[in-house]
Design a protein around this motif. Structure first.
Motif, PDB file in Angstrom:
ATOM      1  N   ASP A  26       0.807  -1.225   0.000  1.00 50.04           N
ATOM      2  CA  ASP A  26       0.000   0.000   0.000  1.00 50.04           C
ATOM      3  C   ASP A  26       0.840   1.276   0.000  1.00 50.04           C
ATOM      4  OD1 ASP A  26       1.004  -0.101   2.557  1.00 50.04           O
ATOM      5  OD2 ASP A  26      -0.934  -0.205   3.560  1.00 50.04           O
ATOM      6  N   LYS A  27       2.153   1.132  -0.245  1.00 53.76           N
ATOM      7  CA  LYS A  27       3.017   2.299  -0.251  1.00 53.76           C
ATOM      8  C   LYS A  27       3.910   2.310  -1.488  1.00 53.76           C
ATOM      9  CE  LYS A  27       3.285   2.855   4.778  1.00 53.76           C
ATOM     10  NZ  LYS A  27       4.184   2.871   5.961  1.00 53.76           N
ATOM     11  N   VAL A  28       4.366   3.504  -1.838  1.00 46.97           N
ATOM     12  CA  VAL A  28       5.322   3.663  -2.930  1.00 46.97           C
ATOM     13  C   VAL A  28       6.723   3.582  -2.323  1.00 46.97           C
ATOM     14  CG1 VAL A  28       6.258   5.241  -4.666  1.00 46.97           C
ATOM     15  CG2 VAL A  28       3.772   5.050  -4.340  1.00 46.97           C
ATOM     16  N   VAL A  29       7.434   2.481  -2.635  1.00 51.52           N
ATOM     17  CA  VAL A  29       8.789   2.267  -2.134  1.00 51.52           C
ATOM     18  C   VAL A  29       9.762   2.464  -3.299  1.00 51.52           C
ATOM     19  CG1 VAL A  29      10.402   0.643  -1.084  1.00 51.52           C
ATOM     20  CG2 VAL A  29       7.990   0.662  -0.370  1.00 51.52           C
ATOM     21  N   VAL A  30      10.718   3.350  -3.121  1.00 48.26           N
ATOM     22  CA  VAL A  30      11.703   3.650  -4.170  1.00 48.26           C
ATOM     23  C   VAL A  30      13.048   3.057  -3.777  1.00 48.26           C
ATOM     24  CG1 VAL A  30      13.023   5.486  -5.292  1.00 48.26           C
ATOM     25  CG2 VAL A  30      10.557   5.747  -4.979  1.00 48.26           C
ATOM     26  N   LEU A  31      13.671   2.359  -4.717  1.00 48.59           N
ATOM     27  CA  LEU A  31      15.012   1.814  -4.514  1.00 48.59           C
ATOM     28  C   LEU A  31      16.019   2.663  -5.278  1.00 48.59           C
ATOM     29  CD1 LEU A  31      16.931  -0.482  -3.548  1.00 48.59           C
ATOM     30  CD2 LEU A  31      16.443  -1.625  -5.724  1.00 48.59           C
ATOM     31  N   VAL A  32      17.047   3.152  -4.568  1.00 44.99           N
ATOM     32  CA  VAL A  32      18.124   3.899  -5.222  1.00 44.99           C
ATOM     33  C   VAL A  32      19.468   3.358  -4.732  1.00 44.99           C
ATOM     34  CG1 VAL A  32      16.767   6.019  -5.475  1.00 44.99           C
ATOM     35  CG2 VAL A  32      18.202   5.703  -3.443  1.00 44.99           C
ATOM     36  N   SER A  33      20.499   3.505  -5.565  1.00 44.10           N
ATOM     37  CA  SER A  33      21.865   3.225  -5.143  1.00 44.10           C
ATOM     38  C   SER A  33      22.559   4.561  -4.902  1.00 44.10           C
ATOM     39  CB  SER A  33      22.601   2.395  -6.195  1.00 44.10           C
ATOM     40  OG  SER A  33      22.713   3.123  -7.406  1.00 44.10           O
ATOM     41  N   ASP A  34      23.833   4.509  -4.520  1.00 44.81           N
ATOM     42  CA  ASP A  34      24.550   5.766  -4.274  1.00 44.81           C
ATOM     43  C   ASP A  34      24.640   6.618  -5.533  1.00 44.81           C
ATOM     44  OD1 ASP A  34      24.886   5.054  -1.672  1.00 44.81           O
ATOM     45  OD2 ASP A  34      27.011   4.537  -1.837  1.00 44.81           O
ATOM     46  N   ALA A  35      24.773   5.955  -6.684  1.00 46.52           N
ATOM     47  CA  ALA A  35      24.882   6.675  -7.954  1.00 46.52           C
ATOM     48  C   ALA A  35      24.559   5.726  -9.093  1.00 46.52           C
ATOM     49  CB  ALA A  35      26.284   7.243  -8.137  1.00 46.52           C
ATOM     50  N   GLY A  36      23.872   6.234 -10.099  1.00 46.48           N
ATOM     51  CA  GLY A  36      23.596   5.422 -11.285  1.00 46.48           C
ATOM     52  C   GLY A  36      22.362   4.551 -11.146  1.00 46.48           C
ATOM     53  N   THR A  37      22.350   3.491 -11.922  1.00 45.71           N
ATOM     54  CA  THR A  37      21.194   2.599 -11.986  1.00 45.71           C
ATOM     55  C   THR A  37      21.305   1.495 -10.938  1.00 45.71           C
ATOM     56  OG1 THR A  37      20.956   3.013 -14.355  1.00 45.71           O
ATOM     57  CG2 THR A  37      19.882   1.044 -13.478  1.00 45.71           C
ATOM     58  N   PRO A  38      20.322   1.364 -10.055  1.00 51.65           N
ATOM     59  CA  PRO A  38      20.366   0.290  -9.060  1.00 51.65           C
ATOM     60  C   PRO A  38      20.505  -1.084  -9.713  1.00 51.65           C
ATOM     61  CG  PRO A  38      18.632   1.846  -8.533  1.00 51.65           C
ATOM     62  CD  PRO A  38      19.137   2.214  -9.902  1.00 51.65           C
ATOM     63  N   LEU A  39      21.127  -2.006  -8.977  1.00 48.89           N
ATOM     64  CA  LEU A  39      21.351  -3.394  -9.400  1.00 48.89           C
ATOM     65  C   LEU A  39      22.548  -3.560 -10.331  1.00 48.89           C
ATOM     66  CD1 LEU A  39      18.231  -3.272  -8.568  1.00 48.89           C
ATOM     67  CD2 LEU A  39      18.019  -5.378  -9.868  1.00 48.89           C
ATOM     68  N   ILE A  40      23.074  -2.478 -10.919  1.00 49.51           N
ATOM     69  CA  ILE A  40      24.252  -2.593 -11.783  1.00 49.51           C
ATOM     70  C   ILE A  40      25.481  -2.487 -10.893  1.00 49.51           C
ATOM     71  CG2 ILE A  40      25.465  -1.714 -13.807  1.00 49.51           C
ATOM     72  CD1 ILE A  40      22.661  -2.844 -14.347  1.00 49.51           C
TER      73      ILE A  40
END
Length: 286
Positions: A83-97
């Motif tokens: 029921d919430k908007v969860v955002v995934l970010v890394s320190d810089a660039g595209t997450p998971l790379i």
């Protein structure tokens, strides 16, 4: 399906948001919009992400999510995605790379949560465009191992690929990694890109041996990407006996002796019978 990421009320779920790799002006309007409407940001380092949020004039709750986050942490985040908007970010660039995150995406999908990606900056892709090296086929290999033998074995695995190779690296390790790449791949053309999108951005190109000599003593600062050209068609790679042995060991881990010897002989222009005998010796010594 309407694009929920640009509406005033994004749908609950997981949003994978690419952030700038240096220049904060590279944040997209779409990414900024989703960050502004997030209920929670899962950040690799909340201190780093706080700087981006300050630049955007935003105050959004954050929680750490990194390589050491456990299953319980992931489960809690996936539960909130209902029921919430969860955002995934890394320190810089595209997450998971070369950054944490794939397990969170996997678990969110398994739970039936909405998963949306917002593409944007990526140091690997930016470096390829700067390098002037073939970009029609490439392999992103992340960071090379720090120990010499593991690093050489990893390089040997990639040596026969007809593709450009892309590595991330740090300044203190750059010279050793370039020397190992030259030894394992031959003196291929390469590029060292650093500080991409920042004030002192540079991309230095040349043969691997030349780059290894340049950075042998000089330790550059900043985030670094190495791009290595594919092997030249029809040209056997040059290598010393130690490199041949490394290549044979890597091949023997996956193939029978005869096939491993044939593959390495073809790659380096060596006699197959000589390498068969050498492979038998290596195999017997294990």
């Amino acid at each position: 399906m309407p694009d929920s990421t640009i509406s005033n009320s994004p749908l609950p779920g997981l949003y994978i948001v690419a952030t700038p790799i240096g220049n904060l002006g590279d944040i997209s309007a779409r990414a900024a919009s989703v960050l502004a409407r997030a209920d929670l940001i899962a950040a690799e380092d909340t201190r780093v992400t706080a700087k981006l949020l300050s630049h955007l004039g935003l105050r959004v709750p954050m929680t750490p999510y990194h390589d050491h986050s456990d299953e319980r942490t992931r489960a809690a985040l996936v539960a909130q995605m209902a029921d919430k908007v969860v955002v995934l970010v890394s320190d810089a660039g595209t997450p998971l790379i070369s950054d944490p995150g794939y397990k969170l995406v996997r678990d969110a999908r398994a739970a039936g949560r909405l998963v949306i990606t917002l593409p944007g900056p990526c140091a690997a892709i930016a470096a390829i465009t700067l390098s002037g090296l073939p970009s029609d086929r490439f392999l992103f290999a992340g960071f090379l191992p720090s120990k010499a033998k593991a690093r050489a074995d990893t390089i040997a695995e990639f040596a026969g690929l007809r593709a450009s190779l892309v590595f991330y690296e740090s300044g203190p390790r750059l010279g050793a990694s370039l020397a190992a790449l030259a030894g394992g791949l031959g003196n291929r053309d390469a590029a060292v890109a650093r500080e991409i999108t920042k004030l002192y951005e540079e991309c230095v190109t040349g043969p691997l041996a030349e780059l290894a000599a340049r950075y042998a003593e000089a330790t550059p600062k900043g985030e670094i990407v190495i791009v290595v050209a594919p092997p030249a068609d029809g040209v056997a790679e040059e290598a010393d006996d130690a490199t041949i042995d490394t290549a044979l060991r890597a091949a023997l881990a996956e193939q029978p002796v005869a096939k491993a010897a044939k593959e390495v002989a073809k790659r380096f222009g060596r006699d197959r019978h000589d390498l068969y005998a050498r492979a038998l010796t290596l195999k017997g010594g294990e």
